[in-house]
Design a protein around this motif. Structure first.
Motif, PDB file in Angstrom:
ATOM      1  N   UNK A  96     -16.529   1.684  -1.425  1.00  0.00           N
ATOM      2  CA  UNK A  96     -15.792   0.623  -2.113  1.00  0.00           C
ATOM      3  C   UNK A  96     -14.407   1.109  -2.539  1.00  0.00           C
ATOM      4  N   UNK A  97     -14.338   2.353  -3.006  1.00  0.00           N
ATOM      5  CA  UNK A  97     -13.043   2.925  -3.397  1.00  0.00           C
ATOM      6  C   UNK A  97     -12.129   3.014  -2.170  1.00  0.00           C
ATOM      7  N   UNK A  98     -12.684   3.536  -1.082  1.00  0.00           N
ATOM      8  CA  UNK A  98     -11.881   3.665   0.140  1.00  0.00           C
ATOM      9  C   UNK A  98     -11.413   2.300   0.636  1.00  0.00           C
ATOM     10  N   UNK A  99     -12.311   1.307   0.586  1.00  0.00           N
ATOM     11  CA  UNK A  99     -11.940  -0.033   1.051  1.00  0.00           C
ATOM     12  C   UNK A  99     -10.858  -0.657   0.180  1.00  0.00           C
ATOM     13  N   UNK A 100     -10.817  -0.285  -1.109  1.00  0.00           N
ATOM     14  CA  UNK A 100      -9.818  -0.845  -2.012  1.00  0.00           C
ATOM     15  C   UNK A 100      -8.455  -0.208  -1.825  1.00  0.00           C
ATOM     16  N   UNK A 101      -8.422   1.121  -1.740  1.00  0.00           N
ATOM     17  CA  UNK A 101      -7.123   1.799  -1.724  1.00  0.00           C
ATOM     18  C   UNK A 101      -6.540   1.950  -0.318  1.00  0.00           C
ATOM     19  N   UNK A 102      -7.387   1.919   0.722  1.00  0.00           N
ATOM     20  CA  UNK A 102      -6.886   2.142   2.080  1.00  0.00           C
ATOM     21  C   UNK A 102      -5.782   1.154   2.484  1.00  0.00           C
ATOM     22  N   UNK A 103      -5.936  -0.166   2.205  1.00  0.00           N
ATOM     23  CA  UNK A 103      -4.867  -1.094   2.599  1.00  0.00           C
ATOM     24  C   UNK A 103      -3.549  -0.863   1.863  1.00  0.00           C
ATOM     25  N   UNK A 104      -3.584  -0.144   0.735  1.00  0.00           N
ATOM     26  CA  UNK A 104      -2.384   0.071  -0.069  1.00  0.00           C
ATOM     27  C   UNK A 104      -1.660   1.366   0.278  1.00  0.00           C
ATOM     28  N   UNK A 105      -2.307   2.216   1.096  1.00  0.00           N
ATOM     29  CA  UNK A 105      -1.703   3.483   1.460  1.00  0.00           C
ATOM     30  C   UNK A 105      -0.642   3.293   2.534  1.00  0.00           C
ATOM     31  N   UNK A 106       0.272   4.220   2.588  1.00  0.00           N
ATOM     32  CA  UNK A 106       1.274   4.207   3.642  1.00  0.00           C
ATOM     33  C   UNK A 106       0.630   4.608   4.958  1.00  0.00           C
ATOM     34  N   UNK A 107       1.386   4.482   6.023  1.00  0.00           N
ATOM     35  CA  UNK A 107       0.836   4.749   7.352  1.00  0.00           C
ATOM     36  C   UNK A 107       0.291   6.167   7.477  1.00  0.00           C
ATOM     37  N   UNK A 108       0.918   7.135   6.766  1.00  0.00           N
ATOM     38  CA  UNK A 108       0.468   8.514   6.884  1.00  0.00           C
ATOM     39  C   UNK A 108      -0.654   8.851   5.909  1.00  0.00           C
ATOM     40  N   UNK A 109      -1.110   7.862   5.114  1.00  0.00           N
ATOM     41  CA  UNK A 109      -2.209   8.104   4.186  1.00  0.00           C
ATOM     42  C   UNK A 109      -1.899   9.195   3.178  1.00  0.00           C
TER      43      UNK A 109
END
Length: 583
Positions: A96-109
């Motif tokens: 759930x944490x990954x699903x929440x923050x992943x769309x907000x990260x830049x392309x390079x994570x």
């Protein structure tokens, strides 16, 4: 004692109820200390590798799992009401944490930005929990019914396992969604991307954890596997064969940090925080109830929310991420003889010592081993036996469970939890919308009146129908009730009384009141009386307030079914007849 003396003491009692850690200090027994220290040392063996593994599951650096573990244990020890619950990074929340923050990260994570987002997410979860606890919203945990919880957890387990397969096999994939990830894993295997050393290490560790858990459940299986895997890496120079390891962890205690993000990030984080809060609360309440029942203690739901909230806020202010109760870690602490939250504090001290003085201990831990830890945890989330029981006991709830599973697996973790909550609520509404209803008769040899579908030979009184509607009368089912009564009236030309066995009717809203007024008029035109028996006093009060007694004869309200039937018999002289006799 004077009133002036009593008032400050009452205030202190109220303050201490919000901060159970004060009572822990004042009431702590010296005899507990030895057991708490031993349990804390045993617990640490689980906290360190699991914390790092679940951090990676959340898309964060492994060390943040240790930061999180330290602060959440301290926060819950101060504000948590349970003596035995252990909080920390959790496999169910990792996705759930990954699903929440992943769309907000830049392309390079960017890892630094991921930590900031996860930290603010933890603070938001904590604030939601604390506010809800102070507002006494502990009932929110009931939003997830057992079938939807089972389906959600099964779907989550499937998603986690598929997501960890590349790590077990020694390669990585760039895919989003369960089906795409499965396709990418299959393509990677076909393309020869599997690292044999990593695959052997990963699956050997997974098998070791599962076998130890099954054969020697009291041993710290995760610690044993991590130690053996690290020895193997060092002894056989497996890093030279392309096996990735954690490496040396950053040294030092995490600094106090206030996470700052863009305003545009807040809506996504807030939505994720709500979902995480509901799942964390449901998980905590179920775990707390199980261990409280075992110890003969009481669960304080609202204070649990405050405790979980404090733990999340503490973690979020020191580069941590959202946490929940861990059933496995709580069981380990309980089996090791834990007596209080001092066990968690000992665990926090041990992790701090590792970060300050022994960061090199983790440098040989293989990444596939962390993947194996996560997969083993995911397998424990799946409840196949519970799913099978739903199939055997109630097919409708089995279908709810399957829909929740598919929602998580195909739509994603956050939409899946939203779907699970919506299904739980709709299932409750469905039971009120289309409740069980029955025509009642007198079954030979059985006292009282019973469902004629279960007792086909039940006797009836000619010209009378006793109808039971097992739900409150509200806007959603008013039409259903009205149509059922009208069908009874049109199928029996001799009908003169319709007696409503109203004991299950716990409410009548204004929409239903209007329906009853119209229905009574329709029945009266046909020479049929609408009669109520066993209507609860609060519901009767509402009917009078709606002025329905101006339409429905006040004499047609009876305290019991027997009274209503006896009145009908006196008025008509009817006698009980079997279904064959009626024909």
């Amino acid at each position: 004692m004077s009133t002036a003396d009593a008032h400050p003491r009452a205030e202190r009692a109220g303050w201490q109820s919000l901060v159970p850690g004060i009572a822990l200090v004042t009431n702590y027994q010296r005899a507990w200390l030895g057991r708490d220290i031993v349990a804390g040392l045993v617990l640490s063996a689980l906290l360190v590798p699991q914390g790092m593994a679940y951090a990676e599951l959340a898309g964060l650096p492994p060390v943040t799992g240790l930061y999180t573990s330290i602060l959440c244990l301290i926060g819950y020890a101060i504000f948590g009401p349970s003596r035995v619950l252990v909080l920390g990074p959790d496999s169910a929340l990792g996705s759930m944490i990954a699903a929440t923050i992943a769309p907000l990260l830049l392309a390079d994570g960017d890892p630094a930005r991921a930590i900031v987002l996860a930290s603010l997410l933890a603070i938001l979860v904590g604030v939601i929990m604390v506010v809800a606890g102070l507002a006494k919203f502990g009932f929110i945990a009931d939003l997830l019914s057992k079938p939807t919880q089972i389906g959600y957890m099964n779907g989550l387990a499937l998603t986690i396992i598929v997501g960890q397969l590349p790590k077990l096999l020694g390669f990585s994939v760039d895919a989003d969604g369960l089906l795409r990830e499965m396709g990418a894993v299959f393509s990677g295997i076909v393309a020869g991307m599997v690292n044999p050393t990593a695959a052997v290490m990963g699956f050997a560790c997974l098998a070791g954890i599962l076998l130890l858990n099954r054969l020697l459940p009291k041993l710290p299986s995760v610690l044993i596997v991590v130690v053996l895997a690290s020895i193997a890496v060092n002894a056989f120079d497996l890093q030279d064969q392309g096996l990735d390891t954690i490496g040396v962890l950053p040294q030092g205690f995490p600094p106090f940090t206030v996470p700052i993000v863009r305003w545009s990030d807040l809506p996504v984080l807030a939505l994720g925080a709500i979902g995480i809060a509901v799942v964390a609360l449901a998980d905590t309440m179920s775990t707390a109830s199980a261990f409280a029942a075992r110890r003969g203690e009481q669960v304080h739901g609202n204070q649990e929310m405050i405790g979980i909230g404090a733990a999340n806020i503490a973690a979020g202010l020191f580069q941590g991420f959202p946490v929940s109760t861990s059933g496995s870690r709580t069981a380990v602490a309980d089996q090791a003889g834990s007596k209080s939250q001092v066990t968690g504090l000992v665990g926090a001290v041990v992790i701090t010592v590792v970060l300050l003085f022994a960061t090199g201990l983790m440098q040989y831990v293989p990444q596939p081993t962390l993947g194996a830890i996560v997969v083993a945890a995911a397998l424990s989330l799946a409840d196949i036996a519970g799913t099978r029981r739903l199939w055997q006991q109630r097919r409708a709830e089995f279908l709810l469970s399957i829909v929740a599973l598919l929602g998580v697996a195909l739509l994603g973790v956050l939409p899946g939890i939203a779907l699970a909550i919506a299904l739980s609520i709709l299932n409750v509404f469905r039971r009120t919308w289309w409740p069980h209803a029955a025509e009642l008769g007198r079954a030979p040899g059985v006292s009282g009146l019973h469902d004629t579908r279960r007792y086909p030979d039940a006797e009836r009184l000619p010209g009378l129908v006793v109808y039971r509607f097992d739900a409150p009368l509200i806007f959603a089912n008013a039409r259903t009730f009205s149509e059922a009564v009208r069908d009874l009236a049109t199928t029996d030309e001799r009908l003169t009384w319709v007696v409503i066995a109203a004991e299950p009717v716990t409410d009548v809203d204004t929409t239903a009141a209007d329906m009853l007024e119209e229905l009574d008029g329709w029945l009266n035109e046909r020479g049929i009386s609408l009669v109520f028996a066993e209507l609860k006093d609060p519901v009767r009060d509402k009917i009078e307030r709606y002025e329905l007694t101006a339409t429905i004869d006040p004499g047609h309200f009876y305290p019991t079914l027997d009274d209503a039937v006896a009145a009908y018999v006196r008025q008509t002289g009817a006698t009980w007849q079997s279904p064959q006799g009626e024909r």
